[in-house]
Structure formats: structure tokens, C-alpha cells
Design a protein around this motif. Sequence first.
Motif, PDB file in Angstrom:
ATOM      1  N   UNK A   1       0.847  -1.350  -0.100  1.00 36.60           N
ATOM      2  CA  UNK A   1      -0.130  -0.078  -0.051  1.00 36.60           C
ATOM      3  C   UNK A   1       0.853   1.088   0.147  1.00 36.60           C
ATOM      4  N   UNK A   2       0.413   2.057  -0.793  1.00 38.44           N
ATOM      5  CA  UNK A   2       1.224   3.621  -0.742  1.00 38.44           C
ATOM      6  C   UNK A   2       0.237   4.750  -1.130  1.00 38.44           C
ATOM      7  N   UNK A   3       0.578   5.977  -0.613  1.00 35.70           N
ATOM      8  CA  UNK A   3      -0.460   7.220  -0.917  1.00 35.70           C
ATOM      9  C   UNK A   3       0.610   8.108  -1.535  1.00 35.70           C
ATOM     10  N   UNK A   4      -0.123   8.832  -2.307  1.00 34.00           N
ATOM     11  CA  UNK A   4       0.709  10.013  -2.964  1.00 34.00           C
ATOM     12  C   UNK A   4       0.212  11.460  -2.072  1.00 34.00           C
ATOM     13  N   UNK A   5       0.744  12.452  -2.676  1.00 24.62           N
ATOM     14  CA  UNK A   5       0.732  13.749  -1.895  1.00 24.62           C
ATOM     15  C   UNK A   5      -0.945  14.188  -1.846  1.00 24.62           C
TER      16      UNK A   5
ATOM     17  N   UNK B   1      -4.794   6.238  -2.345  1.00 25.06           N
ATOM     18  CA  UNK B   1      -4.280   5.240  -1.799  1.00 25.06           C
ATOM     19  C   UNK B   1      -4.049   4.119  -3.126  1.00 25.06           C
ATOM     20  N   UNK B   2      -2.916   3.610  -3.307  1.00 24.95           N
ATOM     21  CA  UNK B   2      -2.563   2.523  -4.218  1.00 24.95           C
ATOM     22  C   UNK B   2      -2.516   1.314  -3.525  1.00 24.95           C
ATOM     23  N   UNK B   3      -2.923   0.228  -4.069  1.00 23.58           N
ATOM     24  CA  UNK B   3      -2.677  -1.093  -3.457  1.00 23.58           C
ATOM     25  C   UNK B   3      -2.477  -1.952  -4.540  1.00 23.58           C
ATOM     26  N   UNK B   4      -1.315  -2.629  -4.349  1.00 20.79           N
ATOM     27  CA  UNK B   4      -0.708  -3.566  -5.327  1.00 20.79           C
ATOM     28  C   UNK B   4      -0.869  -5.182  -4.811  1.00 20.79           C
ATOM     29  N   UNK B   5      -1.055  -6.037  -5.758  1.00 21.97           N
ATOM     30  CA  UNK B   5      -1.304  -7.273  -4.854  1.00 21.97           C
ATOM     31  C   UNK B   5      -1.653  -8.204  -6.234  1.00 21.97           C
TER      32      UNK B   5
ATOM     33  N   UNK C   1      -2.288  -7.029  -9.701  1.00 23.04           N
ATOM     34  CA  UNK C   1      -3.236  -6.208  -9.786  1.00 23.04           C
ATOM     35  C   UNK C   1      -2.960  -4.911  -8.966  1.00 23.04           C
ATOM     36  N   UNK C   2      -3.265  -3.613  -9.624  1.00 22.88           N
ATOM     37  CA  UNK C   2      -2.941  -2.496  -9.143  1.00 22.88           C
ATOM     38  C   UNK C   2      -4.396  -1.388  -8.802  1.00 22.88           C
ATOM     39  N   UNK C   3      -4.849  -1.352  -7.702  1.00 22.22           N
ATOM     40  CA  UNK C   3      -5.889  -0.507  -7.520  1.00 22.22           C
ATOM     41  C   UNK C   3      -5.446   0.868  -7.030  1.00 22.22           C
ATOM     42  N   UNK C   4      -6.360   1.875  -7.567  1.00 25.31           N
ATOM     43  CA  UNK C   4      -6.086   3.155  -7.020  1.00 25.31           C
ATOM     44  C   UNK C   4      -7.397   3.555  -6.571  1.00 25.31           C
ATOM     45  N   UNK C   5      -7.608   4.210  -5.109  1.00 25.72           N
ATOM     46  CA  UNK C   5      -8.634   4.730  -4.425  1.00 25.72           C
ATOM     47  C   UNK C   5      -8.397   6.106  -4.309  1.00 25.72           C
ATOM     48  N   UNK C   6      -9.373   7.081  -4.634  1.00 25.53           N
ATOM     49  CA  UNK C   6      -9.455   8.199  -4.393  1.00 25.53           C
ATOM     50  C   UNK C   6      -9.249   8.612  -2.901  1.00 25.53           C
ATOM     51  N   UNK C   7      -8.862   9.897  -2.559  1.00 25.26           N
ATOM     52  CA  UNK C   7      -8.811  10.164  -1.090  1.00 25.26           C
ATOM     53  C   UNK C   7     -10.050   9.946  -0.226  1.00 25.26           C
ATOM     54  N   UNK C   8     -11.164   9.786  -0.981  1.00 28.64           N
ATOM     55  CA  UNK C   8     -12.285   9.890  -0.074  1.00 28.64           C
ATOM     56  C   UNK C   8     -12.732   8.362  -0.220  1.00 28.64           C
ATOM     57  N   UNK C   9     -12.004   7.474  -0.588  1.00 28.28           N
ATOM     58  CA  UNK C   9     -12.172   6.080  -0.584  1.00 28.28           C
ATOM     59  C   UNK C   9     -12.999   5.210  -1.888  1.00 28.28           C
TER      60      UNK C   9
ATOM     61  N   UNK D   1       6.819  -6.571  -3.263  1.00 31.39           N
ATOM     62  CA  UNK D   1       7.739  -5.754  -2.804  1.00 31.39           C
ATOM     63  C   UNK D   1       7.272  -4.291  -2.931  1.00 31.39           C
ATOM     64  N   UNK D   2       7.579  -3.285  -2.490  1.00 32.33           N
ATOM     65  CA  UNK D   2       7.183  -1.811  -2.399  1.00 32.33           C
ATOM     66  C   UNK D   2       7.070  -1.132  -3.529  1.00 32.33           C
ATOM     67  N   UNK D   3       6.157   0.039  -3.580  1.00 29.75           N
ATOM     68  CA  UNK D   3       5.810   0.970  -4.585  1.00 29.75           C
ATOM     69  C   UNK D   3       6.466   2.137  -4.039  1.00 29.75           C
ATOM     70  N   UNK D   4       7.069   3.107  -5.191  1.00 29.21           N
ATOM     71  CA  UNK D   4       7.334   4.397  -5.148  1.00 29.21           C
ATOM     72  C   UNK D   4       6.256   5.211  -5.976  1.00 29.21           C
ATOM     73  N   UNK D   5       5.584   6.151  -5.138  1.00 28.30           N
ATOM     74  CA  UNK D   5       4.416   6.973  -6.004  1.00 28.30           C
ATOM     75  C   UNK D   5       5.324   8.391  -6.143  1.00 28.30           C
ATOM     76  N   UNK D   6       5.727   8.767  -7.575  1.00 21.32           N
ATOM     77  CA  UNK D   6       6.027   9.983  -7.758  1.00 21.32           C
ATOM     78  C   UNK D   6       4.998  10.885  -7.731  1.00 21.32           C
ATOM     79  N   UNK D   7       5.610  12.028  -7.475  1.00 22.55           N
ATOM     80  CA  UNK D   7       4.366  13.489  -7.463  1.00 22.55           C
ATOM     81  C   UNK D   7       3.999  13.870  -8.754  1.00 22.55           C
ATOM     82  N   UNK D   8       3.509  12.844  -9.454  1.00 25.75           N
ATOM     83  CA  UNK D   8       2.794  13.139 -10.764  1.00 25.75           C
ATOM     84  C   UNK D   8       1.379  12.644 -10.707  1.00 25.75           C
ATOM     85  N   UNK D   9       0.308  13.190 -11.634  1.00 27.24           N
ATOM     86  CA  UNK D   9      -0.722  12.747 -11.836  1.00 27.24           C
ATOM     87  C   UNK D   9      -0.894  11.264 -12.373  1.00 27.24           C
ATOM     88  N   UNK D  10      -1.776  10.506 -11.861  1.00 19.41           N
ATOM     89  CA  UNK D  10      -1.748   9.224 -12.146  1.00 19.41           C
ATOM     90  C   UNK D  10      -3.188   8.592 -12.604  1.00 19.41           C
TER      91      UNK D  10
END
Length: 82
Positions: free
Chosen positions: A21-25, A29-33, A45-53, A73-82
Motif C-alpha cells: 500500500x502507498x499514498x500520494x501527496x 491510496x494505491x494497493x498492489x497485489x 493487480x493495481x488498485x487506485x482509491x481516491x482520497x475519499x475511498x 515488494x514496495x511501490x514508489x509513487x512519484x509526485x505526478x498525476x496517475x
Amino acid sequence: MQQWVARYNGTASGNDKGNCIATDDSGNVFVAGSAYNTVTGSDLILLKYKNAGTLDFVKTYSRKDDAPEEVFTSMIIQNTPV
């Protein structure tokens, strides 16, 4: 403090799990599994949840040989729009 809870059930209602699990600025929330698919077996799989869920997107990857895939392994979320 818990703000929201989300559950993901893939297309086959199989053994789906999040391993990273990782978050951006922006608080997204991003979940990989992995998620089970009746055609290809276990897929990445990669899921992206908006900040409201709310679920924003689901991306899946399956190898051509249908070998099982899993994220360990872990994820790195860059400060760019996904």
C-alpha cells in the motif's frame, strides 16, 4: 483514525489480496497485489482509491504463459498525476 474502508472482490470472487500500500501527496491510496481470474489464474493487480475511498481504477497484468504473478515488494509513487 480510520477514515474509510474498501474491499475489492475480483471478477472470479477468488483469493484476491493486497501486498503493498502507498499514498500520494493528494491522499490517494494505491494497493498492489494479486487477484484470481478464472481464465489466467493469479494476476498482478493495481488498485487506485481516491482520497475519499472511492475506487478510481483497476489495472491487471497477466503473463502470456499464465504463470501466477504476485507482488512482494514496495511501490514508489512519484509526485505526478496517475
